[in-house]
Structures are given as structure tokens and as C-alpha cells.
Design a protein around this motif. Structure first.
Motif, short mmCIF file in Angstrom:
data_model
loop_
_atom_site.label_atom_id
_atom_site.label_comp_id
_atom_site.label_asym_id
_atom_site.label_seq_id
_atom_site.Cartn_x
_atom_site.Cartn_y
_atom_site.Cartn_z
N LYS A 251 20.32 45.11 49.17
CA LYS A 251 19.87 44.56 50.45
C LYS A 251 20.98 44.72 51.48
N PRO A 252 20.63 44.73 52.76
CA PRO A 252 21.67 44.82 53.80
C PRO A 252 22.74 43.73 53.66
N GLU A 253 22.35 42.56 53.21
CA GLU A 253 23.31 41.47 53.05
C GLU A 253 24.28 41.68 51.89
N ASP A 254 24.08 42.74 51.11
CA ASP A 254 25.03 43.09 50.07
C ASP A 254 26.19 43.91 50.62
N THR A 255 26.09 44.30 51.87
CA THR A 255 27.15 45.09 52.51
C THR A 255 28.46 44.31 52.53
N ALA A 256 29.51 44.92 51.97
CA ALA A 256 30.81 44.26 51.89
C ALA A 256 31.81 45.19 51.22
N MET A 257 33.07 44.78 51.26
CA MET A 257 34.09 45.43 50.44
C MET A 257 34.03 44.75 49.08
N TYR A 258 33.92 45.53 48.04
CA TYR A 258 33.84 45.00 46.69
C TYR A 258 35.16 45.19 45.97
N TYR A 259 35.62 44.12 45.33
CA TYR A 259 36.90 44.14 44.64
C TYR A 259 36.72 43.83 43.16
N CYS A 260 37.48 44.53 42.37
CA CYS A 260 37.58 44.25 40.94
C CYS A 260 38.79 43.34 40.73
N ALA A 261 38.66 42.41 39.81
CA ALA A 261 39.76 41.49 39.53
C ALA A 261 39.85 41.23 38.03
N ALA A 262 41.05 40.84 37.59
CA ALA A 262 41.26 40.64 36.15
C ALA A 262 42.27 39.54 35.89
N GLY A 263 42.16 38.96 34.72
CA GLY A 263 43.11 37.95 34.29
C GLY A 263 43.19 37.95 32.77
N PHE A 264 44.16 37.19 32.25
CA PHE A 264 44.37 37.18 30.81
C PHE A 264 44.12 35.83 30.14
N ASP A 265 44.48 34.77 30.83
CA ASP A 265 44.34 33.45 30.22
C ASP A 265 42.87 33.11 30.03
N TRP A 266 42.63 32.20 29.08
CA TRP A 266 41.25 31.78 28.87
C TRP A 266 40.76 30.97 30.06
N VAL A 267 39.56 31.28 30.51
CA VAL A 267 38.94 30.56 31.62
C VAL A 267 37.53 30.18 31.22
N HIS A 268 37.15 28.97 31.49
CA HIS A 268 35.78 28.56 31.18
C HIS A 268 34.81 29.41 31.96
N ARG A 269 33.73 29.74 31.33
CA ARG A 269 32.72 30.62 31.95
C ARG A 269 32.30 30.12 33.33
#
Length: 123
Positions: A83-101
Motif C-alpha cells: 500500500k502507499p502507506e508502506d512507503t518508507a526506508m526499511y532497516y534491518c536490525a539485529a541483537g544477541f541477548d535474549w528478548v521476550h517476543r
């Protein structure tokens, strides 16, 4: 230090599809996709935990699918019914520690970020 390299952005008409990729070096734990439109805050789109569990923002649930190929250290985001509202800069991100879902869509839970790839959806 982790390097994340995104690819796959582009321009598409509403209703179309795109697939984003993010290759991590070295391999990471949990990973996610975020997006930021001009003048807006960065928001979590989808994420995948260390155990493979996934979570989606309500705005993309049912249209986007996140997946990870551990053998290739690559994260994907299949985006359908754009959709047009999906227009954006998309970033990938990562981490190592456990994080609750439930926290995987929070940007402050991620230490490493890619440079971003632009997605533009025209009506």
C-alpha cells in the motif's frame, strides 16, 4: 562488530510485491525489520526471535512474511499487497541477548542496524 547489508528495495505500484534481504556478518541472534517514513518515528514491522518465533505489526500482519535462512545468515521480508502507506526506508536490525517476543518490535532492543533500503509504493 556485526555488519548488516540490506537489498531488495525499489518502487512498485499498490498491490504489488517486493522482497527485502538482509545479510548478517557474523551470524546474529534475533533480527527484525523496521521502517521510517519522512517526519515519522521508526517503527517495528516484523521480527524473528532466536527460537524462530515471529511477530508482526498489526499494519502488515497477513501481508508481510519474515523468514530467516540460518545457513546463509540472511533475513528476508516478503511484502505482498503493498500500500502507499508502506512507503518508507526499511532497516534491518539485529541483537544477541535474549528478548521476550513481545519486545521484538522495539527499536531500543537492537544494537546493530543496516544502512536501509527505500521502498516506494505508488497509488
Amino acid at each position: 562488530q556485526v555488519q548488516l547489508v540490506e537489498s531488495g528495495g525499489g518502487s512498485v505500484q499498490a498491490g504489488g510485491s517486493l522482497r527485502l534481504s538482509c545479510t548478517a556478518s557474523p551470524a546474529t541472534g534475533y533480527m527484525g525489520w523496521f521502517r521510517q517514513a519522512p517526519g515519522q518515528e521508526r517503527e517495528g514491522v516484523a521480527a524473528i526471535g532466536r527460537d524462530g518465533s515471529t511477530i508482526y505489526d498489526d499494519s502488515v500482519n497477513g501481508r508481510f512474511t519474515i523468514s530467516k535462512d540460518s545457513a546463509k545468515n540472511t533475513l528476508y521480508l516478503q511484502m505482498n499487497s503493498l500500500k502507499p502507506e508502506d512507503t518508507a526506508m526499511y532497516y534491518c536490525a539485529a541483537g544477541f541477548d535474549w528478548v521476550h517476543r513481545s519486545l521484538l518490535l522495539r527499536s531500543d532492543r537492537y544494537r546493530y542496524w543496516g544502512q536501509g533500503t527505500q521502498v516506494t509504493v505508488s497509488s
